[in-house]
Design a protein around this motif. Structure first.
Motif, PDB file in Angstrom:
ATOM      1  N   ALA A  82       0.997  -1.328  -0.109  1.00 17.93           N
ATOM      2  CA  ALA A  82       0.144   0.183  -0.372  1.00 17.93           C
ATOM      3  C   ALA A  82       0.851   1.272  -0.357  1.00 17.93           C
ATOM      4  O   ALA A  82       0.145   2.224  -0.425  1.00 17.93           O
ATOM      5  N   GLY A  83       1.878   1.597   0.651  1.00 20.07           N
ATOM      6  CA  GLY A  83       3.039   2.326   0.430  1.00 20.07           C
ATOM      7  C   GLY A  83       3.653   2.138   1.863  1.00 20.07           C
ATOM      8  O   GLY A  83       4.414   1.137   1.993  1.00 20.07           O
ATOM      9  N   ARG A 106       5.374   3.289   5.781  1.00 22.21           N
ATOM     10  CA  ARG A 106       5.253   3.445   7.341  1.00 22.21           C
ATOM     11  C   ARG A 106       6.449   3.664   7.869  1.00 22.21           C
ATOM     12  O   ARG A 106       6.689   3.499   7.685  1.00 22.21           O
ATOM     13  N   GLU A 155       2.655   7.531   7.687  1.00 23.70           N
ATOM     14  CA  GLU A 155       2.425   7.205   6.508  1.00 23.70           C
ATOM     15  C   GLU A 155       1.566   7.667   5.203  1.00 23.70           C
ATOM     16  O   GLU A 155       1.036   8.645   5.183  1.00 23.70           O
ATOM     17  N   ALA A 190       0.781   6.362   0.754  1.00 26.90           N
ATOM     18  CA  ALA A 190       0.575   5.650  -0.020  1.00 26.90           C
ATOM     19  C   ALA A 190       0.725   6.151  -1.332  1.00 26.90           C
ATOM     20  O   ALA A 190       1.814   6.898  -2.036  1.00 26.90           O
ATOM     21  N   TRP A 191       1.671   4.715  -1.799  1.00 27.11           N
ATOM     22  CA  TRP A 191       2.352   4.978  -3.140  1.00 27.11           C
ATOM     23  C   TRP A 191       1.722   5.943  -3.892  1.00 27.11           C
ATOM     24  O   TRP A 191       3.072   6.480  -5.112  1.00 27.11           O
TER      25      TRP A 191
END
Length: 200
Positions: free
Chosen positions: A86-87, A89, A99, A101-102
């Motif tokens: 998701a990305g 963190r 956090e 996200a891509w």
């Protein structure tokens, strides 16, 4: 057919820090105590000048040990970077967690500066994670990351510094592996920024 996503890569930046810090405090306390005691009781050869130097050096070592004790919670606090589908963190229970996200990122890179201080016995490098937003609204959505904005020479992006990391910790290869696995084409790779003989 359901394809299972690869597990997140968790990089624990606090691993082993407590043991190393405790050892440094014990050694500094022992050497500092010996230095001060030897200087004050005349247990050193070379006269008053050497005795005074022993007291000063011992005092500095004791101050270092005291600083380690006073900053124990800060030094040994748990900190980890999670790179996942998701990305990415950053987890810091004492504040500063974030956090991303891509899709929010236009680019991401690992930057390092080799530390060539001649007094260093173990090869090391200053290692950072650089994040470059995909849109102008990123800063408003992530005020918790503001201290990292354009930190130390990065432009139009964020820089998360990991500090002076010994090569034996293999932090750069782990970051590279995780970002190649999850960040996709936005990953710029490892960027070498020359060398340093100081903190940065």
């Amino acid at each position: 057919m359901y394809l299972q996503q690869p597990p997140p890569m968790v990089i624990d930046l606090a691993q082993g820090v407590a043991k190393k810090s405790a050892a440094a405090i014990v050694v500094s306390t022992a050497l500092g105590s010996v230095g001060v005691w030897s200087g004050l009781t005349g247990q050193v050869a070379g006269g008053d000048g050497v005795a005074a130097a022993a007291v000063v050096i011992g005092g500095v070592l004791l101050l270092i040990a005291l600083a380690g004790v006073l900053l124990w919670k800060v030094i040994t606090r748990p900190r980890s970077l999670v790179i996942e589908p998701a990305g990415v963190r950053w987890i810091d229970p004492h504040g500063g967690s974030w956090e991303v996200a891509w899709p929010e990122l236009a680019a991401v890179a690992v930057s390092r500066t080799v530390n060539r201080n001649p007094r260093k016995l173990v090869p090391s490098a200053m290692v950072r994670l650089d994040l470059f937003p995909a849109d102008q609204g990123f800063r408003q959505r992530h005020p918790e990351m503001e201290p990292l904005w354009e930190f130390h020479r990065v432009r139009d992006g964020y820089r998360l510094p990991f500090g002076d990391i010994p090569d034996s910790h293999a932090l750069v290869p782990r970051l590279d592996e995780g970002l190649r696995r999850f960040a996709g084409p936005r990953y710029r790779g490892v960027c070498d920024e020359g060398f340093t003989v100081g903190l940065f």
